[in-house]
Write an enzyme that holds these catalytic residues in place. Sequence first.
Site, PDB file in Angstrom:
ATOM      1  N   GLY A  12      32.912  39.774  28.554  1.00  0.00           N
ATOM      2  CA  GLY A  12      32.106  39.318  29.686  1.00  0.00           C
ATOM      3  C   GLY A  12      32.628  38.092  30.404  1.00  0.00           C
ATOM      4  O   GLY A  12      31.877  37.423  31.124  1.00  0.00           O
ATOM      5  N   ASN A  14      34.624  37.927  32.986  1.00  0.00           N
ATOM      6  CA  ASN A  14      34.533  38.107  34.442  1.00  0.00           C
ATOM      7  C   ASN A  14      33.094  37.982  34.925  1.00  0.00           C
ATOM      8  O   ASN A  14      32.839  37.406  35.984  1.00  0.00           O
ATOM      9  CB  ASN A  14      35.149  39.448  34.863  1.00  0.00           C
ATOM     10  CG  ASN A  14      36.649  39.349  35.018  1.00  0.00           C
ATOM     11  OD1 ASN A  14      37.141  38.730  35.945  1.00  0.00           O
ATOM     12  ND2 ASN A  14      37.386  39.923  34.062  1.00  0.00           N
ATOM     13  N   HIS A 108      40.687  45.230  37.682  1.00  0.00           N
ATOM     14  CA  HIS A 108      41.643  45.825  36.749  1.00  0.00           C
ATOM     15  C   HIS A 108      42.830  44.864  36.590  1.00  0.00           C
ATOM     16  O   HIS A 108      43.319  44.327  37.591  1.00  0.00           O
ATOM     17  CB  HIS A 108      42.108  47.185  37.276  1.00  0.00           C
ATOM     18  CG  HIS A 108      43.032  47.862  36.331  1.00  0.00           C
ATOM     19  ND1 HIS A 108      42.599  48.443  35.152  1.00  0.00           N
ATOM     20  CD2 HIS A 108      44.381  48.017  36.344  1.00  0.00           C
ATOM     21  CE1 HIS A 108      43.633  48.948  34.504  1.00  0.00           C
ATOM     22  NE2 HIS A 108      44.727  48.700  35.201  1.00  0.00           N
TER      23      HIS A 108
HETATM   24  C1  GAR Z   1      39.419  42.359  32.066  1.00  0.00           C
HETATM   25  O1  GAR Z   1      40.755  41.990  31.858  1.00  0.00           O
HETATM   26  C2  GAR Z   1      39.319  43.481  33.082  1.00  0.00           C
HETATM   27  O2  GAR Z   1      40.260  43.355  34.115  1.00  0.00           O
HETATM   28  C3  GAR Z   1      39.606  44.698  32.233  1.00  0.00           C
HETATM   29  O3  GAR Z   1      38.875  44.447  31.054  1.00  0.00           O
HETATM   30  C4  GAR Z   1      38.837  43.035  30.807  1.00  0.00           C
HETATM   31  C5  GAR Z   1      37.406  42.631  30.560  1.00  0.00           C
HETATM   32  O4  GAR Z   1      37.337  41.278  30.183  1.00  0.00           O
HETATM   33  N1  GAR Z   1      39.186  45.908  32.883  1.00  0.00           N
HETATM   34  C6  GAR Z   1      39.869  47.060  32.840  1.00  0.00           C
HETATM   35  O5  GAR Z   1      40.894  47.215  32.192  1.00  0.00           O
HETATM   36  C7  GAR Z   1      39.289  48.199  33.691  1.00  0.00           C
HETATM   37  N2  GAR Z   1      40.151  49.316  33.724  1.00  0.00           N
HETATM   38  P1  GAR Z   1      35.974  40.486  30.281  1.00  0.00           P
HETATM   39  O6  GAR Z   1      34.933  41.322  29.503  1.00  0.00           O
HETATM   40  O7  GAR Z   1      36.232  39.176  29.611  1.00  0.00           O
HETATM   41  O8  GAR Z   1      35.604  40.346  31.728  1.00  0.00           O
END
Ligand code: GAR
Length: 200
Positions: A12, A14, A108
């Site tokens: 979480g 982002n 992404h």
């Molecule tokens: C992030 O790096 C996001 O870009 C990636 O998952 C991670 C989530 O981190 N998303 C993907 O790969 C979508 N295809 P977070 O839970 O700390 O935000």
Amino acid sequence: MKRLGILLSGRGSNFLAIASSVAAGELPAEIAIVISNRGEARGISAARERGLLAAVVPSRGREREEHESEVVSLLQQRQVDLVCLAGYMRLLSPQFVRAFPHRILNIHPSLLPAFPGLEAQRQALDYGARVTGCTVHFVDEHLDHGPIILQQAVPVLESDDLAALSSRILEQEHIAYPEAIRRVLGGGWTIEGRRVVFQR
Ligand code: GAR
């Protein structure tokens, strides 16, 4: 004030970057609900700690249609204007996408169309890419695919390992995602083919 719905599956970070932008008054929006398909997602406890409405809609062992219609109706009940996927590790069905036309965003960790899918940072490193980065895009029914709103490049250094590269990309994600949301909420854009064209 526009209302955001956040979907996440894990850490979480982002979501927290978006929440901080909202709290700092940088985004003319409020977070109406945070939904996870996994109860143990750190993002869900972080949302509750901030006093936000957080819901778990389990996906494991359930029909996609049943799971998704529950998520869609929660988002509709909360009158969400924009749905932000923030590490939501599920492909949305065409029905879900149609429920929020051009109102679902995803982030992404690569410069799409390079390295879609899982472990994009590892894919870039293994491929020997010299530059990678992150992409915020509108969601369509294909994985990591819809029209691109914003991209930020990140160089791959000789000294990089997976952790170092991922963390430099993540830093850029945390800047790019709130900025992309701000631009989308600001309006004055159209989608021409695959291109998102900003008139202002
Ligand atoms: C992030 O790096 C996001 O870009 C990636 O998952 C991670 C989530 O981190 N998303 C993907 O790969 C979508 N295809 P977070 O839970 O700390 O935000």
